[in-house]
Design a protein around this motif. Structure first.
Motif, short mmCIF file in Angstrom:
data_model
loop_
_atom_site.label_atom_id
_atom_site.label_comp_id
_atom_site.label_asym_id
_atom_site.label_seq_id
_atom_site.Cartn_x
_atom_site.Cartn_y
_atom_site.Cartn_z
N LEU A 23 -60.77 51.48 4.74
CA LEU A 23 -59.97 52.65 5.07
C LEU A 23 -59.81 53.55 3.86
O LEU A 23 -59.98 53.11 2.72
CB LEU A 23 -58.60 52.23 5.60
N SER A 24 -59.48 54.80 4.08
CA SER A 24 -59.28 55.75 3.00
C SER A 24 -58.17 55.28 2.06
O SER A 24 -57.13 54.76 2.49
CB SER A 24 -58.92 57.12 3.58
N LYS A 25 -58.40 55.43 0.76
CA LYS A 25 -57.44 55.08 -0.30
C LYS A 25 -57.15 53.57 -0.37
O LYS A 25 -56.09 53.15 -0.84
CB LYS A 25 -56.12 55.83 -0.11
N SER A 26 -58.08 52.75 0.10
CA SER A 26 -57.87 51.29 0.05
C SER A 26 -58.37 50.67 -1.24
O SER A 26 -58.23 49.47 -1.45
CB SER A 26 -58.55 50.62 1.25
N GLY A 27 -59.00 51.47 -2.13
CA GLY A 27 -59.44 50.96 -3.42
C GLY A 27 -60.91 50.62 -3.50
O GLY A 27 -61.34 49.87 -4.38
N LYS A 28 -61.72 51.19 -2.61
CA LYS A 28 -63.15 50.86 -2.55
C LYS A 28 -63.88 51.27 -3.83
O LYS A 28 -64.62 50.48 -4.42
CB LYS A 28 -63.80 51.57 -1.35
N THR A 29 -63.66 52.51 -4.25
CA THR A 29 -64.37 53.02 -5.43
C THR A 29 -63.97 52.25 -6.68
O THR A 29 -64.84 51.88 -7.49
CB THR A 29 -64.07 54.53 -5.62
#
Length: 377
Positions: A23-29
């Protein structure tokens, strides 16, 4: 000779294609950055596609902005077209990108949009030249029926192939969403978590993946009865939550998986656990060979040397193609400049004919092109 050989997987996780959904802003990057800093510091490059700006909040990350499929380099904004970036890497791998092993696409959602916009642009350019109507969507390009989207997917696949040919793997970061799916056997509807991009796009990208992980938040929920007026009502309360990465979903509720059969089902969202999940799965597969560590080490060294030679040959071929194009263009320009001087043109045209070419762009051998170019001089 007989074709075929026995495969020995590479031990390095950066030798495989990977995708992480979440999900967006979940810390993927941030997670992928931390993983690559441990696996190959200095050997990766994040590509912020379209409107993505995840790298802005990470100190020390190596990145480039690619807001569109094609544009000139903008030093002030650290931006260049995606096509220009890929072609630059392929052409200048040894000189400018000697340590590059992984290109991170952040995100695959934006890359798909960019590719489709480029296909529409190219289609409309041809339509205008032919005095035919233009279109404003990928669904209308090439007479519809998904043909425009298929060409956009092929455009991305071509770029992937170019990178792999020079020893660079692609890691994708993508947004996830929930989706209702109807089971074709039981006709039962169930909810799954999958990529945000259209399924046809995702299926195309998945075919080349070795690892597909899903970052999600696991929550413990407690149901409590509380008084409401004269009666009672159930209320759900989240007592704890933890970020997890799922690598395998046997009941198909999450779109994740791996080509390595022994991948762990789930891990905590942690760079070290992420790396361990990949390396353990790879090692488990390698051990199935039944060979000793000494034998495996010798075979791995031999495989790595063969791979390095193949990559070097591919890079040399790209350089030759680039030089060939440069020389043939020079011949074309010379012919154009001297088109009224038949005597001057005669030896050049005769040499083209002798080598089986009607025009310079049909020449496929660099030595032949250079030989003809000497006649121009």
């Amino acid at each position: 000779m007989a074709f075929g050989k026995k495969n020995l997987p590479s031990k390095s996780p950066v030798d495989y294609n990977l995708c992480l959904l979440g999900l967006s802003k979940s810390g993927k990057t941030t997670l992928i950055f931390n993983v690559l800093e441990k696996l190959c510091p200095g050997g990766y490059l994040f590509v912020e596609t379209g409107r993505e700006r995840g790298a802005d909040a990470i100190t020390g990350i190596e990145y480039i902005n690619c807001p569109t499929w094609s544009q000139e380099f903008d030093e002030a904004n650290n931006a260049v077209g995606f096509a220009e970036l890929i072609n630059d890497i392929v052409k200048n791998k040894n000189e400018e990108y000697p340590d590059l092993k992984v290109l991170v696409i952040d995100t695959q959602d934006q890359l798909a949009e960019m590719a489709e916009a480029q296909i529409v642009k190219e289609y409309n350019r041809k339509q205008k030249l032919d005095n035919k109507p233009t279109v404003d969507s990928i669904n209308a390009a090439f007479a519809g029926y998904g043909r425009g989207e298929q060409k956009a997917r092929e455009l991305v696949s071509t770029m992937e192939d170019k990178l792999v040919s020079v020893g660079v793997r692609v890691w994708y970061i993508g947004h996830a969403k929930t989706k209702d799916v109807v089971d074709p056997i039981t006709n039962t509807t169930y909810t799954t978590i999958t990529s945000q991009i259209p399924q046809s796009w995702f299926n195309s990208l998945k075919r080349n993946l070795h690892f597909l992980g899903l970052l999600y938040t696991n929550m413990d929920v407690v149901t409590e009865k509380k008084k409401v007026g004269a009666g009672e009502k159930n209320f759900n309360t989240v007592t704890s939550e933890a970020r997890k990465i799922r690598w395998r979903s046997d009941n198909m509720v999450a779109d994740c998986g791996s080509r390595f059969a022994d991948i762990v089902e789930e891990i905590d969202c942690d760079a070290d656990e992420f790396i361990k999940a990949l390396t353990d799965a790879i090692d488990a597969e390698i051990q199935k060979s039944g060979k000793s560590d000494k034998e495996l080490k010798a075979e791995q060294k031999k495989a790595d040397e063969a791979k390095a030679k193949k990559i070097a040959k591919n890079i040399e071929a790209v350089a030759n193609d680039e030089k060939l194009e440069e020389v043939t263009n020079a011949i074309m320009d010379w012919i154009s400049d001297n088109r009224d001087d038949k005597e001057k043109l005669k030896p050049v045209l005769a040499s083209l004919k002798e080598h089986g070419s009607k025009k310079p762009t049909e020449i496929t051998d660099l030595e032949v092109a250079e030989e003809i170019f000497t006649l121009c001089k």
